[in-house]
Design a protein around this motif. Structure first.
Motif, mmCIF file in Angstrom:
data_model
loop_
_atom_site.group_PDB
_atom_site.id
_atom_site.type_symbol
_atom_site.label_atom_id
_atom_site.label_comp_id
_atom_site.label_asym_id
_atom_site.label_seq_id
_atom_site.Cartn_x
_atom_site.Cartn_y
_atom_site.Cartn_z
ATOM 1 N N PHE A 242 0.858 -1.189 0.000
ATOM 2 C CA PHE A 242 0.000 0.000 0.000
ATOM 3 C C PHE A 242 0.893 1.238 0.000
ATOM 4 O O PHE A 242 1.246 1.771 1.046
ATOM 5 C CB PHE A 242 -0.931 -0.028 1.217
ATOM 6 N N PRO A 243 1.291 1.698 -1.195
ATOM 7 C CA PRO A 243 2.245 2.800 -1.302
ATOM 8 C C PRO A 243 1.799 4.085 -0.611
ATOM 9 O O PRO A 243 2.641 4.889 -0.202
ATOM 10 C CB PRO A 243 2.358 3.006 -2.821
ATOM 11 N N ALA A 244 0.487 4.276 -0.462
ATOM 12 C CA ALA A 244 0.003 5.504 0.182
ATOM 13 C C ALA A 244 0.356 5.558 1.661
ATOM 14 O O ALA A 244 0.430 6.641 2.254
ATOM 15 C CB ALA A 244 -1.517 5.620 0.005
ATOM 16 N N ILE A 245 0.589 4.395 2.270
ATOM 17 C CA ILE A 245 0.967 4.346 3.687
ATOM 18 C C ILE A 245 2.479 4.541 3.778
ATOM 19 O O ILE A 245 3.256 3.640 3.453
ATOM 20 C CB ILE A 245 0.547 3.021 4.340
ATOM 21 N N LYS A 246 2.905 5.727 4.222
ATOM 22 C CA LYS A 246 4.323 6.080 4.232
ATOM 23 C C LYS A 246 5.064 5.577 5.465
ATOM 24 O O LYS A 246 6.298 5.565 5.494
ATOM 25 C CB LYS A 246 4.472 7.604 4.154
ATOM 26 N N GLY A 247 4.317 5.197 6.495
ATOM 27 C CA GLY A 247 4.950 4.686 7.703
ATOM 28 C C GLY A 247 3.991 3.794 8.459
ATOM 29 O O GLY A 247 2.793 4.097 8.571
ATOM 30 N N SER A 248 4.497 2.681 8.969
ATOM 31 C CA SER A 248 3.658 1.725 9.692
ATOM 32 C C SER A 248 4.446 1.182 10.867
ATOM 33 O O SER A 248 5.534 0.631 10.695
ATOM 34 C CB SER A 248 3.237 0.579 8.763
ATOM 35 N N ALA A 249 3.892 1.335 12.067
ATOM 36 C CA ALA A 249 4.603 0.917 13.277
ATOM 37 C C ALA A 249 3.681 0.131 14.191
ATOM 38 O O ALA A 249 2.472 0.385 14.267
ATOM 39 C CB ALA A 249 5.159 2.123 14.026
ATOM 40 N N SER A 250 4.265 -0.834 14.894
ATOM 41 C CA SER A 250 3.578 -1.546 15.972
ATOM 42 C C SER A 250 4.103 -0.992 17.294
ATOM 43 O O SER A 250 5.316 -0.798 17.459
ATOM 44 C CB SER A 250 3.861 -3.044 15.883
ATOM 45 N N LEU A 251 3.182 -0.748 18.218
ATOM 46 C CA LEU A 251 3.534 -0.111 19.487
ATOM 47 C C LEU A 251 3.464 -1.096 20.645
ATOM 48 O O LEU A 251 2.623 -1.992 20.671
ATOM 49 C CB LEU A 251 2.580 1.051 19.772
ATOM 50 N N SER A 252 4.332 -0.890 21.626
ATOM 51 C CA SER A 252 4.251 -1.654 22.867
ATOM 52 C C SER A 252 3.039 -1.191 23.665
ATOM 53 O O SER A 252 2.435 -0.155 23.379
ATOM 54 C CB SER A 252 5.522 -1.457 23.691
ATOM 55 N N ASP A 253 2.699 -1.949 24.692
ATOM 56 C CA ASP A 253 1.554 -1.581 25.527
ATOM 57 C C ASP A 253 1.780 -0.227 26.197
ATOM 58 O O ASP A 253 0.880 0.621 26.243
ATOM 59 C CB ASP A 253 1.312 -2.666 26.581
ATOM 60 N N SER A 254 2.979 0.004 26.688
ATOM 61 C CA SER A 254 3.255 1.284 27.354
ATOM 62 C C SER A 254 3.184 2.448 26.376
ATOM 63 O O SER A 254 2.704 3.540 26.715
ATOM 64 C CB SER A 254 4.628 1.241 28.027
ATOM 65 N N THR A 255 3.634 2.239 25.132
ATOM 66 C CA THR A 255 3.562 3.308 24.133
ATOM 67 C C THR A 255 2.121 3.557 23.710
ATOM 68 O O THR A 255 1.726 4.709 23.464
ATOM 69 C CB THR A 255 4.415 2.950 22.908
ATOM 70 N N ALA A 256 1.327 2.506 23.637
ATOM 71 C CA ALA A 256 -0.091 2.672 23.308
ATOM 72 C C ALA A 256 -0.768 3.575 24.333
ATOM 73 O O ALA A 256 -1.564 4.452 23.987
ATOM 74 C CB ALA A 256 -0.771 1.310 23.246
ATOM 75 N N ARG A 257 -0.437 3.381 25.597
ATOM 76 C CA ARG A 257 -1.002 4.246 26.642
ATOM 77 C C ARG A 257 -0.479 5.677 26.505
ATOM 78 O O ARG A 257 -1.213 6.648 26.738
ATOM 79 C CB ARG A 257 -0.658 3.671 28.018
ATOM 80 N N LEU A 258 0.786 5.789 26.090
ATOM 81 C CA LEU A 258 1.420 7.093 25.971
ATOM 82 C C LEU A 258 0.740 7.975 24.921
ATOM 83 O O LEU A 258 0.610 9.189 25.110
ATOM 84 C CB LEU A 258 2.898 6.911 25.630
#
Length: 554
Positions: A242-258
């Motif tokens: 999906f070229p339109a998506i320029k960045g894709s990241a998975s977050l840790s639980d603590s970062t999700a809360r952040l």
């Protein structure tokens, strides 16, 4: 590493031919009944033993071990009299694969809050996904939360209904609403990036519910860091991206809360709404900046094995029913309990062995079925269904003449086969053939016992569904015949301890009589579909038929 030299005693027991029930036998032609009863459990065991031997080194695509597995399958099909159906009158189809990996030292994710910025720690607080379309990719945009990140108005649910995400980064929870039917839930769990791109998003941040330990980055990091594979088209362009998506990241639980720090809705309230299957979307009042440097690190010359048993009808022989099972596994990797060869006996030497015995039953018929039968051993399933997606997208027979697909992958025969879960049967007319075959073999049909595993999206049949072709993927149900043995628990325990480990070898307590019943089901369902006057059709108004295929007319 170790080399298996003998069968354990348990595997030498109960290898007599399966006795089939004659329930509703009048619905199955006598010649098919006769052939079905000739299934050989010992042949399944022998094929699995070869394919899962240490000498094949885990059958990773592009390796000597995979080549040995492909040669074995080809010679078995040739010996049965099946004809080459690959490219250039051969039994092979080339599948060009490429692997991409994030260069971690030069890639980063920074969050901007009202009171400052925070650059996150790679591998601990987040992981970036490779971007095959852009060697260097940058995105900086506001972040909005979109619940599950699912847009399914046809199911009465749409996280994107009341928000404009064009030019923004969306954050969402892994999974899909638990109120969805099992297969639709599986589909939407895996279509998040595609949905985000369709709504104009330029980046995605994903995270798991606090209770979902299976998908946390701590678990996913080792495999994610190995990169991703995609198949290349004739121009060398990677597919299913999906070229339109320029960045894709998975977050840790603590970062999700952040990321909820500046939000008017708290993390706990948002999660509570997700768990109650309530669609939601709101700005998080933060921005994110992602830089992803992606390197193409490896090209793999993948191969599918393709053979055909031509049909006997002058007209219908030009239509094809495709049987598929993946030949590949994970190769040699990190040692576990002193073993570093990921043999893949159950995943998926079992499916290949069952399909080979199914091919033998078809070849044993006094007259070939009316439609042609194609048997495909695909590469790259463990890399993301790549070999099957390549074949379904670029078939070596006319695509519009492929009328059905039957897939076998990890059918789970560690106990007697008393019930089955035929994924896909409820979506097309193949459900009727499935019911007839199940009644003849003497097994019940059960609902999906583990919908949270999103099984419907996780094997090669879905590559054909995506092309609008009705497909069936049969796995064992939960009944064991032993009140002290819970089949679902046994399945989940196996997935937690053996799946994708070197311990998935031939020295497991397989029930080869149960495996033989899987052969009978594969054979009978396909036989009935091959003999029918009309090709299989999607059920009227079916979800997958409407999305990908041509639904049946009234």
């Amino acid at each position: 590493m170790r080399f298996s030299t003998s069968f354990p005693l348990a595997l030498l027991i109960s290898l007599t031919v399966v006795t089939v029930s004659l329930a509703q036998s009048g619905s199955i032609p006598s010649e098919a009944q006769t052939i079905a009863k000739t299934v050989r459990p010992e042949a399944i065991r022998a094929a699995m033993h070869f394919l899962a031997d240490d000498a094949l080194e885990g059958r990773k695509p592009g390796t000597r071990g995979f080549a040995l597995a492909a040669n074995y399958m080809q010679t078995q099909l040739e010996a049965l009299g099946l004809q080459p159906a690959g490219e250039n009158n051969t039994y092979r189809q080339a599948v060009p694969l490429r692997r991409w990996q994030v260069r971690e030292k030069t890639s980063f994710l920074t969050l901007s809050f009202k009171d400052g910025e925070k650059t996150l720690l790679y591998g601990q607080q987040f992981i970036l996904n490779p971007n095959p379309d852009h060697a260097n990719s940058d995105v900086s945009a506001p972040v909005v939360f979109v619940g599950y990140g699912v847009s399914a108005p046809e199911l009465g649910y749409d996280d994107y209904a009341n928000i404009d995400v064009k030019g923004k980064i969306v954050a969402y929870v892994n999974g899909a609403p638990t109120i969805f039917p099992s297969n639709q839930r599986a589909y939407y769990s895996s279509a998040k990036a595609e949905i985000a791109a369709a709504h104009g998003a330029v980046g995605v941040l994903s995270f798991s519910l606090p209770t979902d330990l299976r998908n946390r980055i701590e678990t996913a990091a080792p495999r994610t860091r190995q990169g991703i594979y995609r198949w290349l088209d004739k121009r060398g362009k990677p597919q299913r991206t999906f070229p339109a998506i320029k960045g894709s990241a998975s977050l840790s639980d603590s970062t999700a809360r952040l990321i909820f720090t500046n939000s008017a809705t708290s993390f706990s309230d948002a999660v509570a709404a997700v768990m109650k299957n309530r669609s939601q979307a709101f700005p998080l009042n933060i921005s994110a900046q992602m830089h992803t440097q992606t390197d193409a690190v490896e090209d793999v010359a993948g191969q599918n094995v393709v053979a055909v048993l031509p049909g006997s009808d002058p007209v219908l022989k030009n239509e094809y029913i495709v049987y598929v099972a993946h030949l590949d596994h994970l190769g040699i990797g990190r040692p576990v309990k002193g073993d570093s060869i990921y043999n893949g006996a159950h995943d998926n030497a079992s499916g290949v062995a069952i399909n080979l015995e199914t091919a033998r039953l078809f070849a044993s018929l006094p007259k070939a079925p009316r439609r042609s039968l194609v048997f495909v051993g695909v590469t790259g399933e463990e890399m993301g269904l790549l070999g099957s997606d390549y074949f379904a997208s670029n078939p070596t027979v006319p695509k519009d003449k492929i009328v059905a697909n039957f897939c076998l992958d990890m059918p789970f025969f560690f106990h007697p086969l008393l019930d089955i879960v035929p994924y896909g049967a409820e979506h097309s007319s193949l459900g009727h053939e499935t019911e007839l075959a199940a009644a003849f073999v003497g097994v019940q049909i059960s609902p999906d016992p583990i919908p949270e595993q999103t099984v419907f999206m996780r094997s090669d049949h879905f590559s054909f569904v995506r092309q609008g072709i009705p497909a069936i993927y049969i796995k064992s149900g939960s009944q064991t015949g032993n009140p002290n043995l819970d089949g679902t628990k046994l399945n989940l325990d196996w997935r937690a301890t053996i799946y994708h480990s070197p311990q998935d070898d031939i020295n497991q307590p397989f029930d080869f009589n149960a495996a033989a019943k899987h052969v009978q089901l594969q054979f009978l369902i396909g036989y009935l579909a091959a003999q029918a006057d009309s090709r299989p059709t999607w059920n009227k108004g079916d979800f997958f038929g409407t999305k990908f295929g041509k639904p049946a007319t009234p």
